[in-house]
Motif scaffolding. Structure first.
Motif, PDB file in Angstrom:
ATOM      1  N   UNK A  71       0.754  -1.282  -0.003  1.00  0.00           N
ATOM      2  CA  UNK A  71       0.093   0.248  -0.039  1.00  0.00           C
ATOM      3  C   UNK A  71       0.731   1.130  -0.022  1.00  0.00           C
ATOM      4  N   UNK A  72       1.776   1.051   0.889  1.00  0.00           N
ATOM      5  CA  UNK A  72       2.855   2.327   0.871  1.00  0.00           C
ATOM      6  C   UNK A  72       3.548   2.756  -0.596  1.00  0.00           C
ATOM      7  N   UNK A  73       3.841   1.412  -1.313  1.00  0.00           N
ATOM      8  CA  UNK A  73       4.532   1.660  -2.622  1.00  0.00           C
ATOM      9  C   UNK A  73       3.469   2.412  -3.494  1.00  0.00           C
ATOM     10  N   UNK A  74       2.111   1.939  -3.548  1.00  0.00           N
ATOM     11  CA  UNK A  74       1.249   2.388  -4.370  1.00  0.00           C
ATOM     12  C   UNK A  74       0.742   3.870  -3.986  1.00  0.00           C
ATOM     13  N   UNK A  75       0.888   3.905  -2.879  1.00  0.00           N
ATOM     14  CA  UNK A  75       0.595   5.557  -2.392  1.00  0.00           C
ATOM     15  C   UNK A  75       1.567   6.657  -2.763  1.00  0.00           C
ATOM     16  N   UNK A  76       2.814   6.363  -3.007  1.00  0.00           N
ATOM     17  CA  UNK A  76       3.785   7.127  -3.399  1.00  0.00           C
ATOM     18  C   UNK A  76       3.628   7.473  -5.119  1.00  0.00           C
ATOM     19  N   UNK A  77       3.310   8.682  -5.203  1.00  0.00           N
ATOM     20  CA  UNK A  77       3.155   9.026  -6.753  1.00  0.00           C
ATOM     21  C   UNK A  77       4.565   8.644  -7.492  1.00  0.00           C
ATOM     22  N   UNK A  78       4.501   7.937  -8.521  1.00  0.00           N
ATOM     23  CA  UNK A  78       5.657   7.813  -9.207  1.00  0.00           C
ATOM     24  C   UNK A  78       6.526   9.156  -9.842  1.00  0.00           C
ATOM     25  N   UNK A  79       5.657   9.806 -10.323  1.00  0.00           N
ATOM     26  CA  UNK A  79       6.287  11.415 -10.692  1.00  0.00           C
ATOM     27  C   UNK A  79       6.929  11.909  -9.634  1.00  0.00           C
ATOM     28  N   UNK A  80       6.270  12.101  -8.478  1.00  0.00           N
ATOM     29  CA  UNK A  80       7.221  12.899  -7.433  1.00  0.00           C
ATOM     30  C   UNK A  80       8.308  12.147  -6.828  1.00  0.00           C
ATOM     31  N   UNK A  93      18.226  11.528 -16.139  1.00  0.00           N
ATOM     32  CA  UNK A  93      18.404  10.579 -17.070  1.00  0.00           C
ATOM     33  C   UNK A  93      17.720   9.147 -16.717  1.00  0.00           C
ATOM     34  N   UNK A  94      18.416   8.259 -17.062  1.00  0.00           N
ATOM     35  CA  UNK A  94      17.538   6.608 -16.766  1.00  0.00           C
ATOM     36  C   UNK A  94      17.628   6.324 -15.492  1.00  0.00           C
ATOM     37  N   UNK A  95      18.774   6.502 -14.841  1.00  0.00           N
ATOM     38  CA  UNK A  95      18.721   6.043 -13.407  1.00  0.00           C
ATOM     39  C   UNK A  95      17.760   6.298 -12.330  1.00  0.00           C
ATOM     40  N   UNK A  96      17.557   7.660 -12.184  1.00  0.00           N
ATOM     41  CA  UNK A  96      16.531   7.758 -11.400  1.00  0.00           C
ATOM     42  C   UNK A  96      14.975   7.158 -11.847  1.00  0.00           C
ATOM     43  N   UNK A  97      14.892   7.060 -13.094  1.00  0.00           N
ATOM     44  CA  UNK A  97      13.576   6.586 -13.605  1.00  0.00           C
ATOM     45  C   UNK A  97      13.401   5.085 -13.115  1.00  0.00           C
ATOM     46  N   UNK A  98      14.592   4.178 -13.541  1.00  0.00           N
ATOM     47  CA  UNK A  98      14.602   2.997 -13.009  1.00  0.00           C
ATOM     48  C   UNK A  98      14.462   2.678 -11.597  1.00  0.00           C
ATOM     49  N   UNK A  99      15.041   3.521 -10.772  1.00  0.00           N
ATOM     50  CA  UNK A  99      14.869   3.382  -9.266  1.00  0.00           C
ATOM     51  C   UNK A  99      13.494   3.614  -8.953  1.00  0.00           C
ATOM     52  N   UNK A 100      12.966   4.710  -9.420  1.00  0.00           N
ATOM     53  CA  UNK A 100      11.456   5.158  -9.156  1.00  0.00           C
ATOM     54  C   UNK A 100      10.512   4.007  -9.620  1.00  0.00           C
TER      55      UNK A 100
END
Length: 229
Positions: A71-80, A93-100
């Motif tokens: 639930x916590x993982x779903x609650x955090x907005x991916x864009x934020x 770049x791609x690194x923060x995208x992959x981690x998010x």
């Protein structure tokens, strides 16, 4: 957009232009980068989620923790989350995208691994223990084979969700098919925006179909018959 046709007509022309398929901003290269971001994120999430979910399911404990984490993982907005990672030490770049996106992929992987192992028929586990198997042998020989179909379903869900969301990479100077949409909006080329959206949707459908076949392949035939009846 041309004056002699609508955005749909212009989108067809865009797809028919070979220049849009070549080079670093072409469809083929951006698709390859999009797939790389998707699979890297899911792999990173799987390395953490699957062992944890399987272990907790084997012990039949921690169901509440799994629910909270999911639930916590779903609650955090991916864009934020993506923006936070990008402005932090990870850079753009791609690194923060992959981690998010890895955080975004955790819920289906963790939940399905836990449920798949925890809900294995107790009689099957008791029979294995009665044959003298240790806890790890029961996990390896009985629980994991029976849990594989549900684990595969979680993997399927995670891959498709991450693939659809990977377009956000373009917002932090990353790659992937989202670049087409981002550039299209900035240049008011709405046929390119529509083309990018269609390509991402098509890629998600292809992955969904391939992973559905994989899920069916790893599902025991007895389970297939019971679900079909």
């Amino acid at each position: 957009m041309n004056a002699d046709g609508g955005v749909v007509t212009d989108t067809v022309r865009w797809f028919n232009d070979p220049l849009n398929w070549q080079g670093p901003d072409g469809v083929w290269h951006l698709t390859a980068v999009h797939l790389w971001i998707t699979f890297a994120a899911v792999l990173l999430a799987a390395v953490v989620s699957l062992p944890l979910g399987v272990w907790m399911g084997h012990r039949s404990r921690g169901g509440g923790i799994v629910v909270v984490i999911a639930n916590l993982s779903r609650a955090v907005p991916t864009l934020a989350l993506l923006t936070l990672f990008a402005v932090a030490n990870l850079g753009f770049g791609n690194r923060p995208t992959i981690l998010a996106l890895a955080v975004f992929a955790v819920p289906p992987l963790l939940a399905n691994a836990y449920i798949g192992v925890a809900e294995v028929d107790r009689d099957a586990k008791d029979a294995a223990r009665g044959m003298g198997m240790s806890g790890m042998q029961v996990l390896r020989v009985v629980e994991l084979p029976l849990a594989v179909p549900l684990i595969a379903a979680g993997l399927r869900t995670a891959v498709v969700q991450v693939c659809a969301t990977a377009s956000l990479a373009a917002l932090v100077a990353g790659g992937g098919l989202g670049v087409l949409i981002n550039l299209g909006f900035s240049q008011r080329r709405f046929e390119q925006v529509l083309a990018g959206g269609l390509l991402i949707a098509l890629l998600c459908l292809v992955l969904e179909g391939l992973l559905a076949l994989l899920q069916r392949a790893v599902t025991p035939e007895a389970f297939r018959r019971s679900s079909a009846s």
